[in-house]
Write a protein that holds these residues in place. Sequence first.
Motif, short mmCIF file in Angstrom:
data_model
loop_
_atom_site.label_atom_id
_atom_site.label_comp_id
_atom_site.label_asym_id
_atom_site.label_seq_id
_atom_site.Cartn_x
_atom_site.Cartn_y
_atom_site.Cartn_z
N TYR A 37 0.84 -1.20 0.00
CA TYR A 37 0.00 0.00 0.00
C TYR A 37 0.87 1.25 0.00
O TYR A 37 1.96 1.26 0.60
N THR A 64 -1.78 7.35 1.11
CA THR A 64 -3.15 7.23 0.62
C THR A 64 -3.85 5.95 1.03
O THR A 64 -5.07 5.85 0.94
N LYS A 110 -3.79 3.38 -0.66
CA LYS A 110 -4.22 2.74 -1.90
C LYS A 110 -3.23 1.64 -2.27
O LYS A 110 -2.03 1.71 -1.96
N SER A 142 -9.47 0.92 -1.08
CA SER A 142 -8.03 0.87 -1.28
C SER A 142 -7.66 0.82 -2.75
O SER A 142 -6.48 0.84 -3.11
N TRP A 163 -7.87 2.53 -6.62
CA TRP A 163 -8.04 3.81 -7.28
C TRP A 163 -9.29 3.75 -8.15
O TRP A 163 -9.74 2.67 -8.56
#
Length: 484
Positions: A369, A373, A375, A448, A450
Motif C-alpha cells: 500500500y 493514501t 491505496k 483501497s 483507485w
Amino acid sequence: MKGRELALLTDLYELTMMQGYFATGAYKKKVVFDLYYRKNPSGNGYAIAAGLEQAIAYIKGLQFTKEDINYLISLDIFTEEFINYLKDFRFSGDIYAIPEGTVVFPHEPLLRVTAPIMEAQLIETALLNIINHQSLIATKASRVVWAAQGDPVMEFGLRRAQGPDAGTLGARAAVIGGCCGTSNVLTGKLFDVPVKGTHAHSWVMSFHDEITAFREYARLFPENCLLLVDTYNTLASGVPNAIKVFQEMKAAGKLTGKYGIRLDSGDLAYLSKCAKIMLEEAGFGDAIISASSDLDENLIASLKSQGAKINLWGVGTKLITSDDCPAFGGVYKLAAEEGDDGVFIPKIKLSNNPGKVTNPGIKKVFRIYDKKTRKIKADIIALTDETIDESQCLKICDTSAKWRNMHLAAGTYVVKELLVPIFIDGELVYESPKTMEIQEFCNSEKNSLWDEHLRLNNPHIVPVDLSEKLAHLKNQLIDEMSSK
C-alpha cells in the motif's frame, strides 16, 4: 453447509485417484495445493473473495456416513481396504486463506492447502464449488453497487437463481459485495442480513381498483410504504394514486417512515424524471423512487448518465446469475510435495497456454500500500520464507515485461500479508466474521483501489508480480521440465 453430509460432493476421479494413492502407499505423503483464479470476471479490474465461511463448515463436517459408504460399495469400483480407510476419514491438514471480502487478483492463492495427498485431493471439487460461486456473485454485486454511485442496491434474484443454494448463498455473497439487503428471507435468517421488499403486481390486481390496493398496503405497512405504480398506467394512474395515498397518510400523521414508488417497466429514465416532478409538485420531493426490471451495472450506469431520478435499485436475475459471466474460473493446482526427507519439493505444471503455467512452491501474498493514501500499489506473490522490510527501498519487477518496474522509497509504503491460518493440523483456528462485518471490511477494501481500477470498462490493472526468488525458481523448473 453446516450439518450437511457433503463428503460425496466431489468428482468421481478424486476418489479413484485417492484409491490409487492408497494402493501405492503414497497416501501419507503431504502436498501443497493452491486455489486461485486466472481471469477477473466480467472484464473487471479485481474480484472479491467470498465463501470461506461455507468452506470452513464443509471441512469441519467432512466425513463419510454409513449411507455414503454403502453407496460407494454399490459402485463396485473401490477395494475393501480403501472403503475401510474412508470410514474414519477426517481432514488433518493446514489451510491458509485470504479472508472474505478482500479484493483479490488473478493467480494469487485464495486458499493454500497442506495435507496428506488423499485429503488434499478429496476437497478440491467442493472448495472450488463454494469459493467460485460466492466470489463470482460478490464481484458482480460490487460492480452493480459501484454503478449505482452511492444509491442503495437491493438483491432480489432468488426466483431466478439456479436452485436454493445458489439463491441463498448468492444473496449472502451479494451483500458482501455491497448490496444493502436481500429479498431472500432464508438468507436473512441464516446470516443476519437485512431483508427488504415491496409488493407485486398481483397485489394491485387482486383489488377492484389501484387506489384501494395502495391504501390497504399503506395501512398495513405505513413505515415502509413503497408502492408499485406500473400495473396499469404509470403516469396516468399509478403515480397520481400513490400521491393521493401519501397525502392521506400525511393528513393522518402516518407518513413517518420510508415511502415512495417502484418502477418495474418502461423507460425508467423518462418515467423517473416525470414521477420526480409530480412528487415534488405535490410536496413529496423526499419520496424514494426505486426501480427494477432486468437491471445490471451497465444499465444502471446508463440510466445514471441520462439523469434518471432513481435512488434505490432492485437487481435480480442479472446479479444472482452473474448473467454476463456465469463462471469464476477458479482452479486448484499442485504446488509442492513432500520428499522422502520431509522437505517439500516445488512442482510446476507446464502448458502451451502461458496463462496456465503454474507458480511452484509454497507461497504467500504480500500487498503493498501507499503509506499516505492507503491505496494498493501492487501485490507480490512470494515464497513463504521471504520477507519485506518497510524500512528498505523496494523494487517491484514485472516478471512478464522486465522493462516495467516500480521503485518505492523506504518509509513510503506499507506491507500486509493476505493469507491467514484457518486450519492447523485439522483444527479450526479462525473465527468467521458476521456477514455484515464482512461487507464493512469489503467496502474498506474497495476504498483501497483507485477509481481507475473500479471502472466498469477497461479498468486499470493492479500489478501482481512474482518475487525475484519465486520468478527464478519458476524459470529454473521450466528449463528443467522442458529439457526432459
